[in-house]
Design a protein around this motif. Structure first.
Motif, PDB file in Angstrom:
ATOM      1  N   GLU A   1       2.102 -12.782 -10.058  1.00  0.00           N
ATOM      2  CA  GLU A   1       2.879 -12.785  -8.827  1.00  0.00           C
ATOM      3  C   GLU A   1       3.438 -11.389  -8.596  1.00  0.00           C
ATOM      4  OE1 GLU A   1       5.837 -16.206  -6.920  1.00  0.00           O
ATOM      5  OE2 GLU A   1       5.458 -16.093  -9.082  1.00  0.00           O
ATOM      6  N   LEU A   2       3.601 -11.020  -7.333  1.00  0.00           N
ATOM      7  CA  LEU A   2       4.134  -9.705  -7.007  1.00  0.00           C
ATOM      8  C   LEU A   2       5.115  -9.814  -5.852  1.00  0.00           C
ATOM      9  CD1 LEU A   2       4.166  -6.607  -7.257  1.00  0.00           C
ATOM     10  CD2 LEU A   2       2.186  -6.546  -5.716  1.00  0.00           C
ATOM     11  N   PHE A   3       6.293  -9.203  -6.038  1.00  0.00           N
ATOM     12  CA  PHE A   3       7.301  -9.101  -4.991  1.00  0.00           C
ATOM     13  C   PHE A   3       7.374  -7.634  -4.567  1.00  0.00           C
ATOM     14  CE2 PHE A   3       8.350 -12.690  -7.630  1.00  0.00           C
ATOM     15  CZ  PHE A   3       8.802 -13.667  -6.755  1.00  0.00           C
ATOM     16  N   ALA A   4       7.367  -7.397  -3.255  1.00  0.00           N
ATOM     17  CA  ALA A   4       7.383  -6.023  -2.757  1.00  0.00           C
ATOM     18  C   ALA A   4       8.239  -5.926  -1.505  1.00  0.00           C
ATOM     19  CB  ALA A   4       5.959  -5.557  -2.435  1.00  0.00           C
ATOM     20  N   THR A   5       9.018  -4.858  -1.405  1.00  0.00           N
ATOM     21  CA  THR A   5       9.721  -4.591  -0.159  1.00  0.00           C
ATOM     22  C   THR A   5       8.702  -4.175   0.904  1.00  0.00           C
ATOM     23  OG1 THR A   5      10.085  -2.255  -0.656  1.00  0.00           O
ATOM     24  CG2 THR A   5      11.779  -3.822  -1.405  1.00  0.00           C
ATOM     25  N   VAL A   6       9.109  -4.244   2.156  1.00  0.00           N
ATOM     26  CA  VAL A   6       8.208  -3.834   3.235  1.00  0.00           C
ATOM     27  C   VAL A   6       7.826  -2.362   3.074  1.00  0.00           C
ATOM     28  CG1 VAL A   6       8.010  -3.508   5.734  1.00  0.00           C
ATOM     29  CG2 VAL A   6       9.118  -5.571   4.819  1.00  0.00           C
ATOM     30  N   ASP A   7       8.796  -1.535   2.731  1.00  0.00           N
ATOM     31  CA  ASP A   7       8.520  -0.110   2.543  1.00  0.00           C
ATOM     32  C   ASP A   7       7.529   0.109   1.404  1.00  0.00           C
ATOM     33  OD1 ASP A   7       9.191   2.809   2.981  1.00  0.00           O
ATOM     34  OD2 ASP A   7       9.812   2.598   0.884  1.00  0.00           O
TER      35      ASP A   7
ATOM     36  N   MET B   1      -5.601  -4.644   1.163  1.00  0.00           N
ATOM     37  CA  MET B   1      -4.273  -5.117   1.559  1.00  0.00           C
ATOM     38  C   MET B   1      -4.316  -6.632   1.705  1.00  0.00           C
ATOM     39  SD  MET B   1      -1.142  -4.131   2.409  1.00  0.00           S
ATOM     40  CE  MET B   1       0.296  -4.820   3.236  1.00  0.00           C
ATOM     41  N   PRO B   2      -3.342  -7.361   1.146  1.00  0.00           N
ATOM     42  CA  PRO B   2      -3.344  -8.811   1.240  1.00  0.00           C
ATOM     43  C   PRO B   2      -3.093  -9.273   2.663  1.00  0.00           C
ATOM     44  CG  PRO B   2      -1.296  -8.050   0.294  1.00  0.00           C
ATOM     45  CD  PRO B   2      -2.197  -6.870   0.392  1.00  0.00           C
ATOM     46  N   PRO B   3      -3.420 -10.529   2.963  1.00  0.00           N
ATOM     47  CA  PRO B   3      -3.129 -11.054   4.283  1.00  0.00           C
ATOM     48  C   PRO B   3      -1.632 -10.959   4.584  1.00  0.00           C
ATOM     49  CG  PRO B   3      -4.536 -12.556   3.035  1.00  0.00           C
ATOM     50  CD  PRO B   3      -4.080 -11.503   2.084  1.00  0.00           C
ATOM     51  N   ALA B   4      -1.298 -10.929   5.877  1.00  0.00           N
ATOM     52  CA  ALA B   4       0.107 -10.818   6.275  1.00  0.00           C
ATOM     53  C   ALA B   4       0.906 -11.996   5.736  1.00  0.00           C
ATOM     54  CB  ALA B   4       0.204 -10.771   7.795  1.00  0.00           C
TER      55      ALA B   4
ATOM     56  N   ALA C   1       5.390  -2.044   0.248  1.00  0.00           N
ATOM     57  CA  ALA C   1       4.095  -2.610   0.625  1.00  0.00           C
ATOM     58  C   ALA C   1       3.277  -1.608   1.431  1.00  0.00           C
ATOM     59  CB  ALA C   1       4.303  -3.896   1.419  1.00  0.00           C
ATOM     60  N   GLU C   2       3.953  -0.836   2.273  1.00  0.00           N
ATOM     61  CA  GLU C   2       3.255   0.180   3.048  1.00  0.00           C
ATOM     62  C   GLU C   2       2.889   1.385   2.182  1.00  0.00           C
ATOM     63  OE1 GLU C   2       5.912   1.035   6.238  1.00  0.00           O
ATOM     64  OE2 GLU C   2       5.506  -0.840   7.308  1.00  0.00           O
ATOM     65  N   ARG C   3       3.819   1.794   1.340  1.00  0.00           N
ATOM     66  CA  ARG C   3       3.590   2.974   0.505  1.00  0.00           C
ATOM     67  C   ARG C   3       2.526   2.722  -0.550  1.00  0.00           C
ATOM     68  NH1 ARG C   3       8.860   5.319  -2.243  1.00  0.00           N
ATOM     69  NH2 ARG C   3       9.426   5.237  -0.024  1.00  0.00           N
ATOM     70  N   TYR C   4       2.513   1.527  -1.096  1.00  0.00           N
ATOM     71  CA  TYR C   4       1.580   1.194  -2.175  1.00  0.00           C
ATOM     72  C   TYR C   4       0.607   0.104  -1.727  1.00  0.00           C
ATOM     73  CZ  TYR C   4       5.301   3.570  -4.748  1.00  0.00           C
ATOM     74  OH  TYR C   4       6.249   4.466  -5.182  1.00  0.00           O
ATOM     75  N   ALA C   5       0.065   0.282  -0.540  1.00  0.00           N
ATOM     76  CA  ALA C   5      -0.857  -0.720   0.000  1.00  0.00           C
ATOM     77  C   ALA C   5      -2.045  -0.948  -0.928  1.00  0.00           C
ATOM     78  CB  ALA C   5      -1.336  -0.296   1.380  1.00  0.00           C
ATOM     79  N   ASP C   6      -2.486   0.118  -1.615  1.00  0.00           N
ATOM     80  CA  ASP C   6      -3.625  -0.032  -2.525  1.00  0.00           C
ATOM     81  C   ASP C   6      -3.286  -0.946  -3.690  1.00  0.00           C
ATOM     82  OD1 ASP C   6      -1.799   1.928  -3.395  1.00  0.00           O
ATOM     83  OD2 ASP C   6      -3.296   2.866  -4.676  1.00  0.00           O
ATOM     84  N   ILE C   7      -2.040  -0.843  -4.193  1.00  0.00           N
ATOM     85  CA  ILE C   7      -1.636  -1.693  -5.314  1.00  0.00           C
ATOM     86  C   ILE C   7      -1.556  -3.152  -4.868  1.00  0.00           C
ATOM     87  CG2 ILE C   7       0.197  -2.188  -6.975  1.00  0.00           C
ATOM     88  CD1 ILE C   7       0.885   0.751  -7.020  1.00  0.00           C
ATOM     89  N   LEU C   8      -1.011  -3.393  -3.664  1.00  0.00           N
ATOM     90  CA  LEU C   8      -0.962  -4.757  -3.163  1.00  0.00           C
ATOM     91  C   LEU C   8      -2.366  -5.324  -2.979  1.00  0.00           C
ATOM     92  CD1 LEU C   8       2.072  -3.981  -2.632  1.00  0.00           C
ATOM     93  CD2 LEU C   8       1.938  -5.527  -0.662  1.00  0.00           C
ATOM     94  N   GLY C   9      -3.274  -4.474  -2.538  1.00  0.00           N
ATOM     95  CA  GLY C   9      -4.657  -4.909  -2.410  1.00  0.00           C
ATOM     96  C   GLY C   9      -5.262  -5.283  -3.750  1.00  0.00           C
ATOM     97  N   GLU C  10      -4.980  -4.479  -4.779  1.00  0.00           N
ATOM     98  CA  GLU C  10      -5.479  -4.776  -6.126  1.00  0.00           C
ATOM     99  C   GLU C  10      -4.864  -6.066  -6.658  1.00  0.00           C
ATOM    100  OE1 GLU C  10      -4.844  -1.408  -8.650  1.00  0.00           O
ATOM    101  OE2 GLU C  10      -5.744  -0.019  -7.230  1.00  0.00           O
ATOM    102  N   ALA C  11      -3.566  -6.247  -6.376  1.00  0.00           N
ATOM    103  CA  ALA C  11      -2.892  -7.472  -6.823  1.00  0.00           C
ATOM    104  C   ALA C  11      -3.515  -8.698  -6.165  1.00  0.00           C
ATOM    105  CB  ALA C  11      -1.402  -7.392  -6.501  1.00  0.00           C
ATOM    106  N   HIS C  12      -3.761  -8.605  -4.880  1.00  0.00           N
ATOM    107  CA  HIS C  12      -4.370  -9.726  -4.164  1.00  0.00           C
ATOM    108  C   HIS C  12      -5.777  -9.992  -4.708  1.00  0.00           C
ATOM    109  CE1 HIS C  12      -5.189 -12.495  -0.923  1.00  0.00           C
ATOM    110  NE2 HIS C  12      -6.259 -11.805  -0.586  1.00  0.00           N
ATOM    111  N   ALA C  13      -6.536  -8.933  -4.946  1.00  0.00           N
ATOM    112  CA  ALA C  13      -7.892  -9.090  -5.477  1.00  0.00           C
ATOM    113  C   ALA C  13      -7.886  -9.719  -6.863  1.00  0.00           C
ATOM    114  CB  ALA C  13      -8.597  -7.735  -5.511  1.00  0.00           C
ATOM    115  N   ALA C  14      -6.799  -9.473  -7.612  1.00  0.00           N
ATOM    116  CA  ALA C  14      -6.678 -10.038  -8.957  1.00  0.00           C
ATOM    117  C   ALA C  14      -6.217 -11.496  -8.936  1.00  0.00           C
ATOM    118  CB  ALA C  14      -5.693  -9.203  -9.782  1.00  0.00           C
ATOM    119  N   GLY C  15      -5.944 -12.015  -7.745  1.00  0.00           N
ATOM    120  CA  GLY C  15      -5.539 -13.415  -7.629  1.00  0.00           C
ATOM    121  C   GLY C  15      -4.049 -13.657  -7.695  1.00  0.00           C
ATOM    122  N   ALA C  16      -3.254 -12.594  -7.650  1.00  0.00           N
ATOM    123  CA  ALA C  16      -1.806 -12.758  -7.717  1.00  0.00           C
ATOM    124  C   ALA C  16      -1.250 -13.200  -6.362  1.00  0.00           C
ATOM    125  CB  ALA C  16      -1.146 -11.444  -8.142  1.00  0.00           C
TER     126      ALA C  16
END
Length: 281
Positions: A53-59, A1-4, A61-76
């Protein structure tokens, strides 16, 4: 999960820049395109140096926390956004809460030829983005090793084409803007047999299979949704093949015909020793 992170402002230049990518001229200028929904964003995050770059709603971001984590790890860069912001960026009627911005990832045609592919789909004058994306998905599913969009075909990065590919855009090489004559000539020089798919073809797909002529490297050329392939394009092919209609249907649509043809080749190639690049052992 990316930083807040805080919610991005609707007036942010990042939101304005993302919104403009719905238009082809801006996509071409920036060499960026939109990938919407969890499947496309996940594939983009897993494709090296693609997701910017990735834009996500709060909902989301919670539902797809793994995807946000992968995006952050990829440098997005990851932004939280209100649903109204996502709706403003998205090109769908019912956005799924995730919109990614990706770098162009088409492959030079010369690189496709160097790989000596055994199964290729060539889209000649295909104008409907949904059809283009669906054929790309069919090619991926059938094990094709490349797709070529001719210079008269739809933009590969049209949001409808990206959605219709359901992630397959990130799976196999796609060349764009290649004149059909150049595509056919290059593939022939690479030892690939050219089959033009046409409802009025002189050769029957069943006969091709029965005669054992489809086991070698093959490129299928698919034409425009409304008028098919012009005579000058059919003349370039080694054979013009029709999909037999055994029932009372008038015809098959482009994507369905492409699926039938590509799977027929895949089956024939497996029977001949496997649908793998000739450069592989």
């Amino acid at each position: 999960m990316p930083p807040a992170v805080e919610l991005i402002s609707p007036r942010s230049p990042r939101v304005s820049a993302a919104r403009r990518l719905a238009r082809r001229n801006f996509r071409g200028k920036e060499r960026l395109f939109l990938a919407e929904g969890p499947q496309a964003v996940r594939e983009a995050a897993g494709h090296a140096d693609t997701l910017v770059e990735l834009f996500a709603t709060v909902d989301a971001a919670e539902r797809y926390a793994d995807i946000l984590g992968e995006a952050h790890a990829a440098g997005a860069r990851v932004h939280l956004a209100d649903e109204d912001v996502i709706a403003d960026i998205s090109t769908t009627v019912t956005p799924q809460g995730l919109v990614g911005i990706c770098r162009f990832l088409d492959t030079p045609f010369e690189d496709i030829l160097k790989a000596r592919p055994r199964l290729v789909a060539v889209l000649a004058n295909v104008r409907d983005p949904g059809n283009a994306g669906t054929v790309l998905r069919c090619a991926d599913a059938a094990g094709a090793e490349a797709v070529v969009l001719t210079d008269a075909s739809v933009d590969l990065y049209n949001p409808k084409a990206v959605r219709a590919s359901v992630g397959s855009l990130f799976h196999l090489p796609v060349a764009i803007g290649v004149p059909v004559e150049e595509a056919v000539a290059g593939l022939k020089d690479a030892g690939v047999r050219i089959l033009a798919a046409d409802g009025a073809g002189t050769d029957d797909l069943d006969d091709e299979l029965d005669n054992g002529t489809m086991g070698g490297p093959t490129a299928w050329v698919f034409g425009n949704e409304a008028w098919g392939l012009p005579e000058e394009t059919r003349a370039l092919a080694d054979a013009v093949v029709r999909v037999p209609i055994h029932g009372k249907a008038e015809s098959l649509n482009l994507a369905t015909a492409a699926a039938v043809c590509l799977y027929a080749s895949a089956r024939a190639q497996r029977a001949s020793g496997g649908c793998r690049s000739v450069t592989e052992s």
